[in-house]
Design a protein around this motif. Structure first.
Motif, short mmCIF file in Angstrom:
data_model
loop_
_atom_site.label_atom_id
_atom_site.label_comp_id
_atom_site.label_asym_id
_atom_site.label_seq_id
_atom_site.Cartn_x
_atom_site.Cartn_y
_atom_site.Cartn_z
N SER A 407 -93.38 24.51 -2.28
CA SER A 407 -94.57 25.12 -2.86
C SER A 407 -95.42 24.02 -3.46
O SER A 407 -95.05 23.39 -4.42
N MET A 408 -96.56 23.74 -2.84
CA MET A 408 -97.40 22.64 -3.29
C MET A 408 -98.77 23.18 -3.63
O MET A 408 -99.58 23.45 -2.76
N SER A 409 -99.03 23.41 -4.91
CA SER A 409 -100.29 24.01 -5.28
C SER A 409 -101.45 23.07 -5.07
O SER A 409 -102.59 23.49 -5.04
N ASP A 410 -101.19 21.76 -4.93
CA ASP A 410 -102.28 20.84 -4.73
C ASP A 410 -102.58 20.63 -3.25
O ASP A 410 -103.53 20.00 -2.90
N ALA A 411 -101.71 21.10 -2.38
CA ALA A 411 -101.95 20.96 -0.95
C ALA A 411 -102.42 22.29 -0.39
O ALA A 411 -102.09 23.33 -0.91
N ILE A 496 -90.63 16.44 -1.53
CA ILE A 496 -90.59 15.68 -2.79
C ILE A 496 -91.84 16.00 -3.62
O ILE A 496 -91.75 16.24 -4.83
N PHE A 497 -93.01 16.02 -2.99
CA PHE A 497 -94.23 16.41 -3.70
C PHE A 497 -94.06 17.80 -4.31
O PHE A 497 -94.41 18.05 -5.47
N GLY A 498 -93.55 18.74 -3.51
CA GLY A 498 -93.37 20.11 -3.99
C GLY A 498 -92.39 20.22 -5.14
O GLY A 498 -92.60 20.97 -6.08
N PRO A 508 -100.18 21.94 -15.11
CA PRO A 508 -100.58 23.11 -14.31
C PRO A 508 -101.85 22.88 -13.50
O PRO A 508 -101.99 23.40 -12.40
N LYS A 509 -102.80 22.12 -14.06
CA LYS A 509 -104.07 21.91 -13.36
C LYS A 509 -104.17 20.50 -12.78
O LYS A 509 -105.23 20.07 -12.35
N GLU A 510 -103.04 19.80 -12.77
CA GLU A 510 -103.04 18.41 -12.32
C GLU A 510 -102.49 18.31 -10.90
O GLU A 510 -101.48 18.90 -10.57
N GLU A 511 -103.20 17.58 -10.04
CA GLU A 511 -102.73 17.37 -8.68
C GLU A 511 -101.54 16.40 -8.68
O GLU A 511 -101.48 15.49 -9.49
N VAL A 512 -100.61 16.64 -7.75
CA VAL A 512 -99.50 15.71 -7.58
C VAL A 512 -100.01 14.56 -6.72
O VAL A 512 -100.21 14.70 -5.51
N LYS A 513 -100.27 13.43 -7.36
CA LYS A 513 -100.71 12.23 -6.65
C LYS A 513 -99.65 11.15 -6.82
O LYS A 513 -99.27 10.83 -7.95
N GLY A 567 -102.54 9.14 -3.38
CA GLY A 567 -103.28 10.39 -3.18
C GLY A 567 -102.35 11.58 -3.17
O GLY A 567 -101.13 11.43 -3.32
N HIS A 568 -102.91 12.78 -2.98
CA HIS A 568 -102.06 13.97 -2.88
C HIS A 568 -101.42 14.00 -1.49
O HIS A 568 -101.72 13.17 -0.63
N PHE A 569 -100.56 14.96 -1.27
CA PHE A 569 -99.69 14.93 -0.09
C PHE A 569 -100.46 14.81 1.22
O PHE A 569 -100.20 13.92 2.02
#
Length: 606
Positions: A407-411, A496-498, A508-513, A567-569
């Motif tokens: 589950s990747m909210s930033d992707a 791993i990103f997820g 919560p509002k931060e992208e996984v970079k 960067g993000h995924f």
């Protein structure tokens, strides 16, 4: 095809006895029983009847003192890569099944089948027939939490069909038929297209009986009136206060069914003197929710104002790696809630369609990936059974396509859906090594208890995954070394990103970079940079990732230097693919230069 094989029969078994047995259990047959010594065959009118016979009789009913076995009858020529696995423990952690299946080969899809049994049933598709054969040999009868798995082939109907021989090469590998597909028969009509994204609701368990009605009369009536397919996952999560409902139809059909269900619940509440408010609860994939809320909550506030409702969304902390849905709770009158549902689902469907369109446009930017195995596209056939979510609840899992991806909210949503379509490897891809840097505090979450998570991740992705020791006691980052082909890199890095998002290592509002390092030959670094930095600038503009080739690097013992990608995924993946593409070009040019001058010229096709 719905022909059944009935095995382990006594020599005394007769067609009359088998027919009587099927009648006793109210299982329809469309032909006579063909009885041989120790086994028999019979045709069922449809798949539902065949599944009922398998679920009801196989391994459970005796005839002349022998417990009979019932399964699909599949001739050798129709044995394919597809298997059906039954009698799966109802409360099994689906990642356990995921890793079990992966032991026998590459699993391209794993879809849950809705049945009336308490145990779960899945349809599995392997990458090769030999893998499916090994799986059926090893898993049939395999004991899993005191349940014996039942594994059978799913018939490959195409195996018996001869392709039209309109061309001398038709039917051979690599030569398909040409021309557009035939249109539907004239009697098929012009039925509105069903939405790829169904409506998912949560309803109080005490109202499920009223929604179904006596002998299913109420739900059949709702289905007929709204022209929808409605799945009530009532057997999942025994004792839970709420049950999920999945509605497949056009957007208008979904909304009509939703409103009717709310009216049924309200009437039942009045009849039973239930005084608490019954809000409308919609389940939505987390990757849609940010766009539903909008910047500073503007989209959600507008829906509330326009529909006179109060809308709240469950917190991110409620998400797990295997349950990426959030609950949208809408309070108001039935009319107001119905209007809000239309607006909420409109936003969700728009997000979904935008992600699919983006993936269609960008898929060519990731050469070398087997997109079919990764599952980057949703099923185009709306009649397909919803794929299995690899985690509880099983039948209550999200019915839009979700794989065992994170589950990747930033992707975008396409990065976590499963389905059909995509491109295949033209040749065996080369293994790559990528260094991924994660927060030092996240190491335990990635490794898991006794190393279980990292082992499962390695099996799932088909990659070697190692975490290097900390450089010092105050190190804030740890390096993860991932070795494997492009597809394995995509899967491993994606999970791993997820996992980092799920475990709240990012806000919560931060992208996984994350920062990723790729080693390139020192002589190729200039090609990555380009004249005046042109290539690296184009890479950054194209991918939205930060790509840096640090100056004044000293090449290592292998004459390699580092390229840093941050960067993000998705942006990181695209950047990695483009860089690998540049390296492949450089490598080909080096090979051509190294070829001996006396070598014979290569023939060219005209």
């Amino acid at each position: 095809m719905n022909k059944l094989y009935i095995g382990n029969l006594s020599e005394d078994a007769s067609p009359v006895e088998l027919e009587s047995l099927f009648q006793e259990w109210k299982i329809p047959c469309s032909g006579p029983f063909l009885v041989k010594t120790g086994y028999a065959f019979v045709d069922c009118p449809d798949e539902k009847g065949a599944m009922k016979a398998i679920d009801t009789l196989s391994g459970k009913v005796e005839l002349h003192g022998k417990v009979i076995e019932v399964e699909h009858s599949v001739p050798k020529r129709q044995r394919s890569r597809k298997l059906q696995i039954r009698n799966i423990p109802p409360h099994l952690q689906w990642e356990v099944l995921d890793s079990l299946l992966a032991q026998y080969g590459s699993v391209e899809s794993c879809e849950q089948v809705n049945t009336e049994t308490e145990t779960a049933v899945v349809n599995v598709k392997y990458g090769a027939k030999e893998q499916a054969r090994q799986a059926i040999e090893k898993l049939n009868g395999y004991q899993l939490e005191n349940y014996a798995l039942k594994v059978t082939y799913i018939p490959d109907e195409m195996a018996t069909q001869q392709p039209p021989q309109s061309h001398p090469l038709a039917g051979r590998r690599g030569f398909g038929t040409r021309g557009p597909p035939r249109q539907a028969s004239p009697g098929a009509g012009t039925r509105p297209r069903q939405s790829d994204v169904p409506l998912r609701m949560l309803v109080p368990t005490q109202f499920v009986g009223a929604i179904i009605g006596k002998e299913g009369a109420t739900i059949r009536n709702v289905t007929k009136q709204t022209q929808s397919k409605i799945d009530i996952h009532r057997k999942e999560n025994a004792g839970a206060a709420e049950k999920p409902i999945t509605i497949h139809s056009t957007p208008e059909g979904c909304s009509a069914a939703c409103k009717t269900i709310m009216e049924i619940m309200q009437k039942e509440a009045q009849d039973t003197k239930f005084t608490e408010e019954i809000p409308l609860k919609i389940l939505a994939h987390n990757n849609f929710v940010g766009r539903l809320i909008g910047k500073e909550g503007r989209n959600l506030k507008k829906i509330e104002q326009d529909t006179d409702t109060k809308i709240t969304i469950s917190p991110l902390q409620d998400l797990t790696l295997y349950n990426p849905e959030r609950t949208i709770t809408i309070k108001g009158t039935i009319e107001a809630c119905a209007k809000a549902e239309e607006e909420v689902m409109k936003k969700i469907r728009e997000s979904y369609e935008n992600d699919v369109a983006a993936m269609n446009l960008q898929s060519n930017l990731i050469p070398g990936l087997n997109l079919n195995a990764l599952g980057l596209f949703p099923p185009s056939n709306p009649a397909m059974t919803p794929p299995m979510m690899p985690g509880p609840p099983a039948a209550g899992a999200a019915a839009y396509p979700i794989s065992s991806f994170p589950s990747m909210s930033d992707a975008p949503f396409w990065a976590s859906v499963v389905g059909a379509g995509g491109q295949q490897f033209s040749q065996q891809p080369e293994s790559e090594t990528v260094h991924l840097f994660i927060p030092a505090l996240a190491v335990g979450a990635i490794i898991g208890k006794q190393g279980q998570h990292i082992k499962q991740l390695s099996r799932f992705a088909g990659a070697s995954i190692k975490i290097t020791p900390a450089e010092g006691p105050d190190a804030k980052q740890r390096m993860v070394i991932i070795t494997g082909p492009p597809e394995a890199q995509f899967k491993a890095q994606g999970r791993i990103f997820g996992k980092l998002k799920e475990e709240n290592f990012f806000g919560p509002k931060e992208e996984v970079k994350l920062e990723t390092h790729i080693k390139v030959p020192s002589y190729a670094a200039g090609r990555v940079i380009g004249k005046g930095g042109k290539t690296v600038n184009e890479l950054q503009n194209l991918t939205s990732a930060e790509v840096v080739v640090p100056r004044d690097q000293t090449p290592d013992e292998n004459d390699q230097v580092i390229v840093k990608i941050t960067g993000h995924f998705y942006s990181s993946q695209v950047a990695q693919r483009k860089i690998q593409e540049i390296l492949s070009q450089v490598k080909r040019q080096q090979q051509q230069k190294a070829a001996p001058s006396g070598a014979p010229p290569q023939l060219r096709r005209k």
